[in-house]
Design a protein around this motif. Structure first.
Motif, mmCIF file in Angstrom:
data_model
loop_
_atom_site.group_PDB
_atom_site.id
_atom_site.type_symbol
_atom_site.label_atom_id
_atom_site.label_comp_id
_atom_site.label_asym_id
_atom_site.label_seq_id
_atom_site.Cartn_x
_atom_site.Cartn_y
_atom_site.Cartn_z
ATOM 1 N N ILE A 24 115.333 -75.697 73.990
ATOM 2 C CA ILE A 24 115.659 -75.697 72.553
ATOM 3 C C ILE A 24 117.057 -76.285 72.353
ATOM 4 O O ILE A 24 117.276 -77.101 71.450
ATOM 5 C CB ILE A 24 115.597 -74.269 71.962
ATOM 6 N N ASP A 49 116.420 -77.282 60.633
ATOM 7 C CA ASP A 49 115.105 -76.956 61.202
ATOM 8 C C ASP A 49 114.395 -75.856 60.408
ATOM 9 O O ASP A 49 113.164 -75.784 60.420
ATOM 10 C CB ASP A 49 115.250 -76.502 62.659
ATOM 11 N N ASP A 77 113.103 -77.768 57.064
ATOM 12 C CA ASP A 77 111.927 -78.631 57.250
ATOM 13 C C ASP A 77 110.849 -77.959 58.120
ATOM 14 O O ASP A 77 109.836 -78.579 58.453
ATOM 15 C CB ASP A 77 112.316 -80.008 57.820
ATOM 16 N N LYS A 78 111.090 -76.722 58.460
ATOM 17 C CA LYS A 78 110.140 -75.872 59.189
ATOM 18 C C LYS A 78 109.859 -76.320 60.620
ATOM 19 O O LYS A 78 108.924 -75.821 61.245
ATOM 20 C CB LYS A 78 108.813 -75.743 58.415
ATOM 21 N N THR A 79 110.619 -77.280 61.139
ATOM 22 C CA THR A 79 110.351 -77.689 62.525
ATOM 23 C C THR A 79 110.698 -76.574 63.512
ATOM 24 O O THR A 79 110.242 -76.599 64.647
ATOM 25 C CB THR A 79 111.116 -78.983 62.897
ATOM 26 N N ASN A 133 109.478 -73.777 63.314
ATOM 27 C CA ASN A 133 108.197 -73.099 63.540
ATOM 28 C C ASN A 133 107.503 -73.602 64.801
ATOM 29 O O ASN A 133 106.797 -72.851 65.472
ATOM 30 C CB ASN A 133 107.263 -73.295 62.334
ATOM 31 N N TYR A 134 107.694 -74.892 65.113
ATOM 32 C CA TYR A 134 107.072 -75.437 66.318
ATOM 33 C C TYR A 134 107.557 -74.717 67.573
ATOM 34 O O TYR A 134 106.805 -74.550 68.527
ATOM 35 C CB TYR A 134 107.388 -76.936 66.450
ATOM 36 N N GLU A 135 108.830 -74.315 67.535
ATOM 37 C CA GLU A 135 109.386 -73.619 68.704
ATOM 38 C C GLU A 135 108.700 -72.266 68.883
ATOM 39 O O GLU A 135 108.351 -71.888 69.995
ATOM 40 C CB GLU A 135 110.897 -73.430 68.529
ATOM 41 N N LEU A 136 108.498 -71.560 67.785
ATOM 42 C CA LEU A 136 107.867 -70.246 67.863
ATOM 43 C C LEU A 136 106.395 -70.386 68.235
ATOM 44 O O LEU A 136 105.862 -69.616 69.032
ATOM 45 C CB LEU A 136 108.008 -69.498 66.532
ATOM 46 N N MET A 137 105.740 -71.411 67.678
ATOM 47 C CA MET A 137 104.311 -71.610 67.963
ATOM 48 C C MET A 137 104.110 -72.116 69.390
ATOM 49 O O MET A 137 103.010 -72.076 69.920
ATOM 50 C CB MET A 137 103.689 -72.578 66.954
ATOM 51 N N MET A 138 105.180 -72.637 69.975
ATOM 52 C CA MET A 138 105.109 -73.110 71.357
ATOM 53 C C MET A 138 105.289 -71.951 72.330
ATOM 54 O O MET A 138 105.059 -72.084 73.521
ATOM 55 C CB MET A 138 106.200 -74.175 71.566
ATOM 56 N N GLY A 139 105.685 -70.807 71.805
ATOM 57 C CA GLY A 139 105.850 -69.639 72.664
ATOM 58 C C GLY A 139 107.297 -69.275 72.964
ATOM 59 O O GLY A 139 107.543 -68.343 73.719
ATOM 60 N N HIS A 140 108.234 -70.031 72.378
ATOM 61 C CA HIS A 140 109.629 -69.614 72.549
ATOM 62 C C HIS A 140 109.828 -68.330 71.737
ATOM 63 O O HIS A 140 109.316 -68.215 70.627
ATOM 64 C CB HIS A 140 110.586 -70.685 72.018
ATOM 65 N N ARG A 156 107.843 -66.045 58.900
ATOM 66 C CA ARG A 156 108.252 -67.424 58.601
ATOM 67 C C ARG A 156 107.119 -68.120 57.844
ATOM 68 O O ARG A 156 105.986 -68.110 58.295
ATOM 69 C CB ARG A 156 108.553 -68.194 59.890
ATOM 70 N N GLY A 189 99.998 -68.090 65.514
ATOM 71 C CA GLY A 189 101.155 -68.867 65.966
ATOM 72 C C GLY A 189 102.443 -68.076 66.059
ATOM 73 O O GLY A 189 103.470 -68.615 66.469
ATOM 74 N N LEU A 224 104.141 -66.807 63.570
ATOM 75 C CA LEU A 224 105.053 -67.017 62.445
ATOM 76 C C LEU A 224 105.046 -65.822 61.498
ATOM 77 O O LEU A 224 106.042 -65.516 60.861
ATOM 78 C CB LEU A 224 104.665 -68.280 61.668
ATOM 79 N N GLU A 279 103.571 -64.742 73.722
ATOM 80 C CA GLU A 279 104.478 -65.896 73.760
ATOM 81 C C GLU A 279 104.067 -66.858 74.872
ATOM 82 O O GLU A 279 104.048 -68.076 74.684
ATOM 83 C CB GLU A 279 105.928 -65.428 73.973
ATOM 84 N N ARG A 295 100.935 -68.741 73.918
ATOM 85 C CA ARG A 295 101.172 -69.797 72.914
ATOM 86 C C ARG A 295 101.638 -71.096 73.550
ATOM 87 O O ARG A 295 101.473 -72.165 72.978
ATOM 88 C CB ARG A 295 102.192 -69.322 71.868
ATOM 89 N N PHE A 302 99.597 -76.046 67.564
ATOM 90 C CA PHE A 302 99.285 -75.717 66.181
ATOM 91 C C PHE A 302 99.653 -76.860 65.249
ATOM 92 O O PHE A 302 100.638 -77.555 65.477
ATOM 93 C CB PHE A 302 100.098 -74.491 65.739
ATOM 94 N N TYR A 325 105.057 -80.464 59.971
ATOM 95 C CA TYR A 325 106.514 -80.411 59.871
ATOM 96 C C TYR A 325 107.094 -81.580 60.658
ATOM 97 O O TYR A 325 106.650 -81.875 61.754
ATOM 98 C CB TYR A 325 107.055 -79.109 60.451
ATOM 99 N N LYS A 346 110.978 -84.179 61.036
ATOM 100 C CA LYS A 346 112.321 -84.554 60.576
ATOM 101 C C LYS A 346 112.178 -85.843 59.782
ATOM 102 O O LYS A 346 111.818 -86.884 60.339
ATOM 103 C CB LYS A 346 113.243 -84.781 61.771
ATOM 104 N N GLN A 375 111.789 -80.109 73.533
ATOM 105 C CA GLN A 375 111.665 -78.689 73.187
ATOM 106 C C GLN A 375 110.541 -78.017 73.969
ATOM 107 O O GLN A 375 110.653 -76.864 74.387
ATOM 108 C CB GLN A 375 111.440 -78.584 71.668
#
Lengths: 263, 307
Positions: free
Chosen positions: A4, A77, A80-82, A84-91, A262, B52, B54, B74, B77, B82, B88, B90, B105
């Motif tokens: 991250i 982040d 723009d909600k990016t 969320n990708y970290e959390l959905m990735m399992g971080h 979130r 996910g 969230l 975790e 996931r 997802f 989402y 940038k 990441q």
């Protein structure tokens, strides 16, 4: 968490707002020195002249830099909600949160603090330290100011993560910064509680401020005399207060961040 | 034994007095393509966000790849990807930069993976174009590329074909089918384009007002769908008499389209055809009419009737 941090660093290197802010913070002190020192030869602008004449002003200017950098790094982040990708990735949320606080602190606090010392270093290299101030005293204060800088960076970063966006974070950080100066001076005027050491910006400014500066001639040499803005005991309180504040603010923010849905 | 990649038990999410999800118990089997079907506000996105990590459930349990602890979820996931709501991204970065940031990441070592997925979703020629200049379809493709980046075992896709042109819809469908067949990727997908889901899914989950109202396989859906034969003749009156009196067919009606609809005796079509011809009620059109997913959905979710 390292991944991250790496991805945030990737963003920092490419974001025009961050790059422009860093560039401005780098250039502005030099411009300021040249503009305000226009009435004296450049060779007279020594390291100590800069530290005594511009140190506190630069601290104030860099505070705005910290505000933009930390809120941008922490808040973009979220907006723009990016994130969320970290959390959905399992971080874990804790890792996503502390990665931001850490990068914000390192870039917004640490890097900017280094930038703030660059003119001092460069002028000392070019024109010498000079006789306007005690080098050890001034450098020690400049070094210790890192911790209050980090305290402010943490505060702005956490505030942005709680509010959930760069824009909101920036506005509220600015309002906080503005109101805090007034509140601290009022509280400290009427009570003995040194509120500024925990939350305020005024401590940083005082640490870098040298009051009642006046020139006297000693043995044919012009020497500037000054009072420091902050007594040694208060400096220690400010440094310890910064560490305590960083811990309390970051942990409180983390607790909130872990529990929030979130969208 | 089939592995349950997703299992939820009595999953509920309550916002004040509003229940976004209400007691949802669901299993998704490995290797399936499951369509999550329901109207807006039914709870599809809330369920996906819960999977996910969230959104936290108010009550209930869930497990992913058999793991239900916080750490286990975790870890699970990291085997999933997802795409929820509008992808989402940038806005000030290019597609390549966005994916590169995600690659870092996600800890994917192969840098060429970014190019591979860009190629897969046909975004490799976007060059220095920033995401803020992308059309909705291009954003969807970027979202799908991001979902494919880490080579997931389970993909959760919320409206992935929304905004795509017809050609794009077919491409994405073919790609998802290929991923499912060749790489055995399990897919949970929601879409309002039910005709697309019917071409893609092996399983269907109907959800409405936060509640799971039905779960069935494609085979079960085919059986459930009430179908009929449409017979258009030169003389409906004579044909109806032949069908009821001579052939004993009782479940029939003359439809609004002017044709006779028969709801039984499908296996006797050759016999029916011959009888009508011999009775001088010559059939000019004979076709099987099946209820599609859309009609079934209307019946299930909106209480409409099809038969």
């Amino acid at each position: 968490m390292l991944n991250i941090i790496r991805s945030l660093t990737y963003f920092v290197k490419r974001d025009p707002v961050l790059l422009l802010t860093l560039f401005t913070c780098l250039v502005f002190p030099f411009v300021n020195v040249f503009v305000s020192g226009a009435d004296m030869p450049f060779s007279d602008v020594t390291g100590s002249v800069y530290a005594i004449g511009h140190g506190a002003d630069m601290g104030m200017f860099l505070m705005f830099g910290i505000m933009v950098l930390t809120t941008r790094i922490s808040g973009t982040d979220c907006a723009d909600k990016t994130i969320n990708y970290e959390l959905m990735m399992g971080h874990s949320r804790v890792r996503a949160y502390y990665a931001r606080v850490l990068v914000s602190g390192l870039v917004g606090g640490g890097l900017l603090w280094i930038i703030s010392l660059l003119p001092l270093g460069l002028l000392t290299l070019l024109n010498g330290w000079g006789s306007n101030g005690d080098m050890f005293n001034i450098l020690l204060r400049a070094a210790l100011s890192l911790l209050p800088f980090l305290r402010m960076a943490t505060l702005f970063s956490v505030m942005t993560l709680v509010l959930g966006g760069f824009g909101k974070g920036l506005v509220f950080s600015f309002l906080f910064f503005d109101m805090e100066s007034l509140a601290v001076s009022m509280i400290e005027e009427y009570t003995s509680f040194r509120f500024g050491a925990l939350l305020g910006y005024s401590d940083i400014q005082d640490m870098l401020l040298y009051n009642n500066c006046k020139s006297v001639v000693v043995d044919g040499h012009i020497v500037n005399l000054y009072e420091t803005g902050m007594a040694p005991g208060r400096i220690l309180a400010s440094v310890i207060g910064a560490v305590i504040s960083i811990l309390i603010i970051s942990v409180a923010g983390c607790i909130w961040f872990r529990r929030k849905d979130r969208q | 034994m089939t592995e349950h990649v997703i299992e939820t038990k009595n999953l509920t999410k309550q916002y004040g007095t509003f229940k976004a999800l209400d007691d949802v118990s669901l299993t998704i089997e490995s290797g399936s393509i499951t369509g999550l079907i329901g109207p807006n506000g039914a709870g599809k996105t809330t369920l996906m966000k819960m999977l996910g990590g969230l959104v936290f459930p108010t009550s209930g349990e869930m497990s992913l790849f058999g793991e239900s602890s916080i750490k286990g979820l975790e870890h699970s996931r990291s085997r999933m990807s997802f795409m929820i709501e509008t992808p989402y991204a940038k806005e000030g970065m290019t597609a390549r930069e966005n994916l590169e940031k995600q690659r870092i990441q996600k800890g994917i070592p192969e840098k060429k993976r970014v190019e591979e997925v860009l190629e897969m979703v046909k975004l490799s020629n976007t060059g220095k174009k920033k995401v803020k200049e992308f059309s909705l379809g291009m954003r969807q493709r970027l979202g799908i590329a991001n979902a494919l980046l880490a080579g997931p075992e389970l993909m959760v896709l919320d409206e992935p074909i929304n905004g795509l042109d017809p050609e794009g819809i077919v491409e994405i469908r073919e790609m998802l089918l290929q991923l499912n067949r060749e790489q055995k990727i399990t897919i949970l997908i929601s879409s309002h384009i039910l005709s697309e889901l019917s071409l893609l899914c092996t399983d269907y989950v109907f959800i409405n007002q936060g509640r799971l109202i039905e779960r069935l396989t494609k085979e079960q859906l085919d059986r459930e769908c009430c179908d009929y034969f449409r017979i258009r003749t030169l003389d409906n009156e004579k044909a109806t008499a032949v069908l009821t009196n001579s052939l004993g067919i009782r479940k029939l009606e003359v439809g609004e389209d002017g044709a006779i609809h028969i709801f039984e005796g499908f296996e006797r079509i050759p016999e029916i055809s011959r009888a009508l011809y011999e009775a001088d009620a010559i059939p000019v059109e004979l076709a099987r009419n099946e209820t599609n997913l859309e009609e079934y959905y209307m019946r299930k979710v909106q209480g409409g009737s099809i038969c």
